[in-house]
Write a protein that holds these residues in place. Structure first.
Motif, PDB file in Angstrom:
ATOM      1  N   HIS A  43      45.074  23.419 -17.144  1.00 14.37           N
ATOM      2  CA  HIS A  43      44.707  22.212 -16.395  1.00 14.37           C
ATOM      3  C   HIS A  43      43.283  21.770 -16.727  1.00 14.37           C
ATOM      4  CE1 HIS A  43      48.419  22.876 -14.376  1.00 14.37           C
ATOM      5  NE2 HIS A  43      47.989  23.846 -13.612  1.00 14.37           N
ATOM      6  N   ALA A  44      42.385  22.720 -16.861  1.00 13.60           N
ATOM      7  CA  ALA A  44      40.988  22.397 -17.176  1.00 13.60           C
ATOM      8  C   ALA A  44      40.871  21.745 -18.551  1.00 13.60           C
ATOM      9  CB  ALA A  44      40.124  23.652 -17.106  1.00 13.60           C
ATOM     10  N   VAL A  45      41.624  22.245 -19.514  1.00 13.61           N
ATOM     11  CA  VAL A  45      41.601  21.654 -20.859  1.00 13.61           C
ATOM     12  C   VAL A  45      42.129  20.221 -20.793  1.00 13.61           C
ATOM     13  CG1 VAL A  45      42.631  21.772 -23.167  1.00 13.61           C
ATOM     14  CG2 VAL A  45      41.703  23.834 -22.101  1.00 13.61           C
ATOM     15  N   ALA A  46      43.220  20.000 -20.067  1.00 15.06           N
ATOM     16  CA  ALA A  46      43.784  18.651 -19.947  1.00 15.06           C
ATOM     17  C   ALA A  46      42.788  17.706 -19.275  1.00 15.06           C
ATOM     18  CB  ALA A  46      45.103  18.694 -19.174  1.00 15.06           C
ATOM     19  N   ILE A  47      42.187  18.142 -18.188  1.00 15.36           N
ATOM     20  CA  ILE A  47      41.221  17.292 -17.475  1.00 15.36           C
ATOM     21  C   ILE A  47      39.986  17.046 -18.334  1.00 15.36           C
ATOM     22  CG2 ILE A  47      39.648  17.224 -15.489  1.00 15.36           C
ATOM     23  CD1 ILE A  47      41.920  18.695 -13.928  1.00 15.36           C
ATOM     24  N   GLY A  48      39.509  18.079 -19.007  1.00 15.45           N
ATOM     25  CA  GLY A  48      38.367  17.916 -19.903  1.00 15.45           C
ATOM     26  C   GLY A  48      38.653  16.918 -21.019  1.00 15.45           C
ATOM     27  N   TYR A  49      39.861  16.976 -21.566  1.00 14.48           N
ATOM     28  CA  TYR A  49      40.238  16.048 -22.639  1.00 14.48           C
ATOM     29  C   TYR A  49      40.305  14.619 -22.101  1.00 14.48           C
ATOM     30  CZ  TYR A  49      42.519  14.164 -26.751  1.00 14.48           C
ATOM     31  OH  TYR A  49      42.809  13.422 -27.871  1.00 14.48           O
ATOM     32  N   ILE A  50      40.820  14.455 -20.890  1.00 13.27           N
ATOM     33  CA  ILE A  50      40.892  13.115 -20.288  1.00 13.27           C
ATOM     34  C   ILE A  50      39.481  12.558 -20.112  1.00 13.27           C
ATOM     35  CG2 ILE A  50      41.461  11.874 -18.152  1.00 13.27           C
ATOM     36  CD1 ILE A  50      43.928  13.806 -17.957  1.00 13.27           C
ATOM     37  N   ILE A  51      38.559  13.391 -19.639  1.00 13.39           N
ATOM     38  CA  ILE A  51      37.169  12.945 -19.471  1.00 13.39           C
ATOM     39  C   ILE A  51      36.556  12.599 -20.821  1.00 13.39           C
ATOM     40  CG2 ILE A  51      34.847  13.724 -18.797  1.00 13.39           C
ATOM     41  CD1 ILE A  51      36.286  15.368 -16.552  1.00 13.39           C
ATOM     42  N   LEU A  52      36.760  13.456 -21.812  1.00 15.42           N
ATOM     43  CA  LEU A  52      36.241  13.202 -23.149  1.00 15.42           C
ATOM     44  C   LEU A  52      36.794  11.906 -23.732  1.00 15.42           C
ATOM     45  CD1 LEU A  52      34.567  14.472 -25.520  1.00 15.42           C
ATOM     46  CD2 LEU A  52      36.718  15.441 -26.312  1.00 15.42           C
ATOM     47  N   LEU A  53      38.077  11.681 -23.550  1.00 11.18           N
ATOM     48  CA  LEU A  53      38.714  10.461 -24.057  1.00 11.18           C
ATOM     49  C   LEU A  53      38.178   9.227 -23.336  1.00 11.18           C
ATOM     50  CD1 LEU A  53      40.834   9.698 -26.173  1.00 11.18           C
ATOM     51  CD2 LEU A  53      42.575   9.905 -24.405  1.00 11.18           C
ATOM     52  N   THR A  54      37.947   9.349 -22.045  1.00  7.05           N
ATOM     53  CA  THR A  54      37.402   8.226 -21.274  1.00  7.05           C
ATOM     54  C   THR A  54      35.990   7.878 -21.746  1.00  7.05           C
ATOM     55  OG1 THR A  54      38.696   8.895 -19.340  1.00  7.05           O
ATOM     56  CG2 THR A  54      36.840   7.423 -18.952  1.00  7.05           C
ATOM     57  N   VAL A  55      35.149   8.878 -21.850  1.00  4.62           N
ATOM     58  CA  VAL A  55      33.767   8.643 -22.296  1.00  4.62           C
ATOM     59  C   VAL A  55      33.753   8.100 -23.720  1.00  4.62           C
ATOM     60  CG1 VAL A  55      31.583   9.790 -22.850  1.00  4.62           C
ATOM     61  CG2 VAL A  55      32.768  10.324 -20.722  1.00  4.62           C
ATOM     62  N   GLY A  56      34.562   8.711 -24.577  1.00  4.98           N
ATOM     63  CA  GLY A  56      34.622   8.254 -25.964  1.00  4.98           C
ATOM     64  C   GLY A  56      35.139   6.833 -26.114  1.00  4.98           C
ATOM     65  N   SER A  57      36.025   6.432 -25.219  1.00  8.83           N
ATOM     66  CA  SER A  57      36.597   5.086 -25.285  1.00  8.83           C
ATOM     67  C   SER A  57      35.676   4.022 -24.706  1.00  8.83           C
ATOM     68  CB  SER A  57      37.928   5.034 -24.536  1.00  8.83           C
ATOM     69  OG  SER A  57      38.874   5.858 -25.153  1.00  8.83           O
ATOM     70  N   LEU A  58      34.854   4.406 -23.749  1.00  8.05           N
ATOM     71  CA  LEU A  58      34.014   3.411 -23.082  1.00  8.05           C
ATOM     72  C   LEU A  58      32.572   3.392 -23.580  1.00  8.05           C
ATOM     73  CD1 LEU A  58      35.340   3.757 -19.429  1.00  8.05           C
ATOM     74  CD2 LEU A  58      35.962   2.066 -21.168  1.00  8.05           C
ATOM     75  N   ALA A  59      32.152   4.428 -24.279  1.00  7.17           N
ATOM     76  CA  ALA A  59      30.773   4.478 -24.779  1.00  7.17           C
ATOM     77  C   ALA A  59      30.629   3.588 -26.009  1.00  7.17           C
ATOM     78  CB  ALA A  59      30.401   5.915 -25.122  1.00  7.17           C
ATOM     79  N   LYS A  60      29.480   2.978 -26.115  1.00  5.94           N
ATOM     80  CA  LYS A  60      29.191   2.156 -27.294  1.00  5.94           C
ATOM     81  C   LYS A  60      28.869   3.098 -28.450  1.00  5.94           C
ATOM     82  CE  LYS A  60      28.220  -1.897 -29.137  1.00  5.94           C
ATOM     83  NZ  LYS A  60      29.243  -2.883 -29.357  1.00  5.94           N
TER      84      LYS A  60
ATOM     85  N   ARG B  91      33.068  -0.650 -26.051  1.00  4.66           N
ATOM     86  CA  ARG B  91      33.564  -1.081 -27.354  1.00  4.66           C
ATOM     87  C   ARG B  91      34.510  -2.263 -27.187  1.00  4.66           C
ATOM     88  NH1 ARG B  91      35.469   4.582 -29.723  1.00  4.66           N
ATOM     89  NH2 ARG B  91      37.333   3.341 -29.722  1.00  4.66           N
ATOM     90  N   VAL B  92      34.940  -2.824 -28.284  1.00  2.00           N
ATOM     91  CA  VAL B  92      35.807  -3.995 -28.279  1.00  2.00           C
ATOM     92  C   VAL B  92      37.250  -3.565 -28.017  1.00  2.00           C
ATOM     93  CG1 VAL B  92      36.645  -5.926 -29.671  1.00  2.00           C
ATOM     94  CG2 VAL B  92      34.280  -5.161 -29.887  1.00  2.00           C
ATOM     95  N   SER B  93      37.914  -4.321 -27.141  1.00  4.90           N
ATOM     96  CA  SER B  93      39.307  -4.044 -26.822  1.00  4.90           C
ATOM     97  C   SER B  93      40.216  -4.730 -27.841  1.00  4.90           C
ATOM     98  CB  SER B  93      39.613  -4.576 -25.419  1.00  4.90           C
ATOM     99  OG  SER B  93      40.958  -4.398 -25.111  1.00  4.90           O
ATOM    100  N   GLU B  94      41.233  -3.997 -28.306  1.00  2.00           N
ATOM    101  CA  GLU B  94      42.187  -4.555 -29.261  1.00  2.00           C
ATOM    102  C   GLU B  94      43.607  -4.218 -28.830  1.00  2.00           C
ATOM    103  OE1 GLU B  94      41.586  -3.787 -33.459  1.00  2.00           O
ATOM    104  OE2 GLU B  94      39.493  -3.298 -33.057  1.00  2.00           O
ATOM    105  N   GLY B  95      44.496  -5.198 -28.955  1.00  2.00           N
ATOM    106  CA  GLY B  95      45.901  -4.976 -28.620  1.00  2.00           C
ATOM    107  C   GLY B  95      46.555  -3.949 -29.531  1.00  2.00           C
TER     108      GLY B  95
END
Length: 160
Positions: free
Chosen positions: A41-58, A124-128
């Motif tokens: 569960h910790a790995v899954a939650i950590g990955y979700i946080i990493l993906l969120t930060v990576g997706s929203l950070a410039k 970052r820029v959103s793309e379909g």
């Protein structure tokens, strides 16, 4: 007669010792299993946080590889991994239809992140096409898990 009483006493002590050992081994095994589940569960939650930060950070992205559609390949792989980790987390919780829920969560999560990218000025820029790449990665992982589910479950049970 005294020897027999000693042997009886010895047998009783051995029985008590074996019972206590068995009890503590079961308790340790149970706690170890809980720790392994928490790690998943910790790995899954950590990955979700990493993906969120990576997706929203410039990010000033300069590709180290000269690969066409590199961004879409990264999206494909990132969301395939997300779907797999969420599936493992839900499956270890004993949730029925964990693969369906993992796929739905991953697709909705990807769409929400793309929408946040479009409304967040420093993001970052959103793309379909990113949503398409995310969804394709998820669907490929769903197909793979469906195909290899018995093997994955056996491996997971061995781990657990």
């Amino acid at each position: 007669m005294i020897l027999m009483e000693k042997d009886g006493w010895l047998n009783l002590n051995v029985q008590i010792l074996l019972s206590l050992t068995n009890y503590f081994l079961r308790r340790i095994t149970k706690h170890w299993l809980v720790l392994k589940k928490k790690a998943i569960h910790a790995v899954a939650i950590g990955y979700i946080i990493l993906l969120t930060v990576g997706s929203l950070a410039k990010i000033n992205h300069q590709s180290t590889f000269d690969i066409e559609f590199e961004d879409k390949i990264v999206h494909f792989l990132a969301y395939a991994i997300l779907c797999f980790l969420v599936f493992l987390s839900l499956y270890t919780k004993g949730i029925n239809k964990s693969l369906t829920y993992a796929a739905l969560f991953s697709i909705i999560f990807g769409i929400i992140l793309e929408l946040l990218q479009s409304v967040t000025p420093q993001a970052r820029v959103s793309e379909g096409l990113d949503v398409v790449a995310n969804t394709l990665g998820i669907l490929v992982m769903v197909a793979f898990i469906s195909w290899k589910k018995q093997t994955l479950v056996k491996k997971l049970q061995t781990f657990m």
